[in-house]
Enzyme design. Structure first.
Site, PDB file in Angstrom:
ATOM      1  N   ASP A  13      26.031 -40.328 -10.471  1.00 29.57           N
ATOM      2  CA  ASP A  13      25.635 -41.219  -9.362  1.00 29.57           C
ATOM      3  C   ASP A  13      25.164 -40.444  -8.134  1.00 29.57           C
ATOM      4  O   ASP A  13      25.295 -40.909  -7.003  1.00 29.57           O
ATOM      5  CB  ASP A  13      26.795 -42.156  -8.960  1.00 29.57           C
ATOM      6  CG  ASP A  13      27.391 -42.881 -10.145  1.00 29.57           C
ATOM      7  OD1 ASP A  13      26.624 -43.524 -10.875  1.00 29.57           O
ATOM      8  OD2 ASP A  13      28.618 -42.795 -10.350  1.00 29.57           O
ATOM      9  N   LYS A  16      19.953 -38.928  -8.934  1.00 28.02           N
ATOM     10  CA  LYS A  16      19.000 -38.169  -9.766  1.00 28.02           C
ATOM     11  C   LYS A  16      17.716 -38.948 -10.000  1.00 28.02           C
ATOM     12  O   LYS A  16      16.635 -38.358 -10.092  1.00 28.02           O
ATOM     13  CB  LYS A  16      19.650 -37.822 -11.108  1.00 28.02           C
ATOM     14  CG  LYS A  16      20.843 -36.889 -10.997  1.00 28.02           C
ATOM     15  CD  LYS A  16      21.444 -36.561 -12.342  1.00 28.02           C
ATOM     16  CE  LYS A  16      22.105 -37.743 -13.004  1.00 28.02           C
ATOM     17  NZ  LYS A  16      23.269 -38.286 -12.250  1.00 28.02           N
ATOM     18  N   GLY A  40      22.674 -45.580 -14.873  1.00 33.63           N
ATOM     19  CA  GLY A  40      21.666 -46.383 -14.196  1.00 33.63           C
ATOM     20  C   GLY A  40      21.002 -45.581 -13.106  1.00 33.63           C
ATOM     21  O   GLY A  40      21.671 -45.127 -12.165  1.00 33.63           O
ATOM     22  N   HIS A  41      19.700 -45.346 -13.221  1.00 34.65           N
ATOM     23  CA  HIS A  41      18.963 -44.599 -12.218  1.00 34.65           C
ATOM     24  C   HIS A  41      18.097 -45.560 -11.415  1.00 34.65           C
ATOM     25  O   HIS A  41      17.182 -46.180 -11.952  1.00 34.65           O
ATOM     26  CB  HIS A  41      18.105 -43.517 -12.890  1.00 34.65           C
ATOM     27  CG  HIS A  41      18.928 -42.423 -13.503  1.00 34.65           C
ATOM     28  ND1 HIS A  41      18.395 -41.406 -14.256  1.00 34.65           N
ATOM     29  CD2 HIS A  41      20.263 -42.177 -13.450  1.00 34.65           C
ATOM     30  CE1 HIS A  41      19.366 -40.597 -14.646  1.00 34.65           C
ATOM     31  NE2 HIS A  41      20.498 -41.053 -14.170  1.00 34.65           N
ATOM     32  N   GLN A 224      24.708 -39.029 -15.827  1.00 38.48           N
ATOM     33  CA  GLN A 224      26.058 -38.638 -15.398  1.00 38.48           C
ATOM     34  C   GLN A 224      26.013 -37.309 -14.628  1.00 38.48           C
ATOM     35  O   GLN A 224      25.019 -37.019 -13.987  1.00 38.48           O
ATOM     36  CB  GLN A 224      27.019 -38.563 -16.590  1.00 38.48           C
ATOM     37  CG  GLN A 224      27.365 -39.912 -17.199  1.00 38.48           C
ATOM     38  CD  GLN A 224      26.407 -40.314 -18.299  1.00 38.48           C
ATOM     39  OE1 GLN A 224      25.907 -39.511 -19.052  1.00 38.48           O
ATOM     40  NE2 GLN A 224      26.131 -41.608 -18.417  1.00 38.48           N
TER      41      GLN A 224
END
Length: 424
Positions: A13, A16, A40-41, A224
């Protein structure tokens, strides 16, 4: 041309997605190399916000080809939902998205196993997203996994699903007291997704090897973070894959000697989702302010993230573990309102202080952080795109982190949008 790995330097988180989105403008290939739809990006550009879970974050900036590598575990139904969402933004995926034929599938029985195993752990639960990631990797290393190339042979696929489900149903009924799963129903539900995914499946490692020969720029995107690495993280409170630099090579097929840059992404503070040790966690108004100002809620699950001060002992460990030769700092603006800002420079453990990150989780849990305090800059850093325009106290904070880690920040993010970025 450069081959750059973008690696989370904390517990995930770190932002990225934004950094990959920025860097992808100059990349011919962007490759997601591990994890699954538990990541989730979030991308924000123009008036658009989109969260990607499996598709690389390089899809919306430039014309890079995007690869889902062999190290990723793929839920075909979740992937189709994401493909449809991307296409709603007028993105043509033909000739731009490629999926490794060697990537393993997450099937409905993996999700069921994930949830019942977490439930059975009770107070010792890992805190997984329940999306079947861990069980899919278990199938992979147990050599009973189903890969993307199995989608191309319907009879073989159906046979493998039935064979696996026979054993899984025994466990569900006799170990977990759950109802068995119906193979015919499962196969029928998967068919529409399989048909939509199959055109993207190919030998992606060969594409990347040719790209290296042609001197093309490649960007490797992890999910991650380093401290969740199954080998090097705070085990057992980790993910089921290797988000570290080594995982980028095995999860994509890129040889290690081809890598030229390893960029670590760190927030200006720390967060963690799920259970596990977190030495600098703040269970007070400071932690709540970080959560509120940083909008620290999981992009995939919506769960509130645990928040704390920046941990330089852990960050230095991530730098060394990955061979990071450049850093990116995100969410500097979240600290704008603090009167005082702290960073952890040492751990106190059993009456002794150390700058070495413990490899055993028990000692990480027992470690007491030793802090250095900084006076807050108390002014907005939002929209600043030139390093010299930052408040002097913010620059001092950044310089201290650089001196401690021995690595410079090439990118500093002062907000979620592309424009809110300092590139040095």
């Amino acid at each position: 041309m450069p081959v750059r790995i973008v690696i989370g330097a904390q517990w995930g988180d770190e932002g990225k997605g934004k950094i990959v989105d920025l860097l992808s403008a100059d990349a011919q290939y962007v490759v997601r190399y591990q994890g699954g739809a538990n990541a989730g990006h979030t991308l924000k550009f123009d008036n658009t916000t989109i969260v990607l879970h499996l598709i690389p974050s390089g899809l919306f900036n430039g014309n890079s080809k995007c690869i889902i590598g062999n190290g990723v575990v793929i839920d075909p139904i979740a992937l189709v939902e994401e493909l449809e969402e991307v296409q709603e933004h007028d993105v043509d995926l033909e000739g731009r998205l490629f999926i490794s034929s060697s990537a393993h599938l997450i099937l409905p029985y993996h999700k069921v196993l994930d949830k019942v195993k977490e439930k059975s752990r009770g107070s010792d639960a890992i805190g997984t997203t329940g999306r079947g990631i861990g069980p899919a990797y278990v199938s992979k290393v147990s050599r009973i996994g189903i890969r993307m190339d199995d989608l191309l042979d319907e009879n073989a696929l159906n046979s493998k699903i039935r064979k696996n489900l026979k054993d899984i149903n025994v466990a569900l009924e006799n170990v977990y007291g759950e109802d068995p799963l119906d193979a015919d129903k499962m196969i029928e539900e998967l068919k529409p997704a399989i048909e939509k995914v199959k055109p993207f499946v190919c030998n992606t490692s060969q594409k990347l090897h040719q790209a290296l020969i042609d001197g093309e720029s490649i960007l490797l995107e992890g999910a991650q973070g380093s401290l969740l690495d199954v080998d090097h993280g705070t085990y057992p409170y980790v993910t089921s894959s290797c988000p570290t630099a080594g995982g980028a090579c095995t999860g994509s097929g890129i040889p290690p000697l081809a890598v030229t840059h390893a960029m670590g992404i760190t927030k200006a503070y720390c967060t963690r989702v799920g259970n596990g040790p977190f030495p600098t966690e703040l269970d007070d108004e400071y932690g709540e302010t970080l959560r509120k100002n940083g909008q620290e809620f999981g992009a995939t699950t919506g769960r509130p993230r645990r928040c704390g001060w920046l941990d330089l002992v852990a960050l230095k460990y991530a730098v060394q573990l990955n061979g990071m030769n450049e850093l990116a700092l995100t969410k500097l603006d979240v600290l704008d309102d603090f009167d005082e800002i702290k960073v952890c420079t040492e751990y106190e453990l059993d009456g002794k202080t150390s700058r070495v990150f413990p490899l055993d989780t028990e000692n990480v849990e027992k470690a007491t952080p030793v802090y250095k305090a900084f006076e807050g800059w108390k002014s907005s850093t939002r929209d600043i795109s030139n390093f010299e325009d930052l408040p002097e106290k913010a620059k001092n904070y950044i310089s201290f982190i650089e001196d401690y880690t021995g690595v410079k920040f090439n990118i500093i993010s002062t907000g979620p949008k592309r424009s809110e970025t300092i590139v040095r």
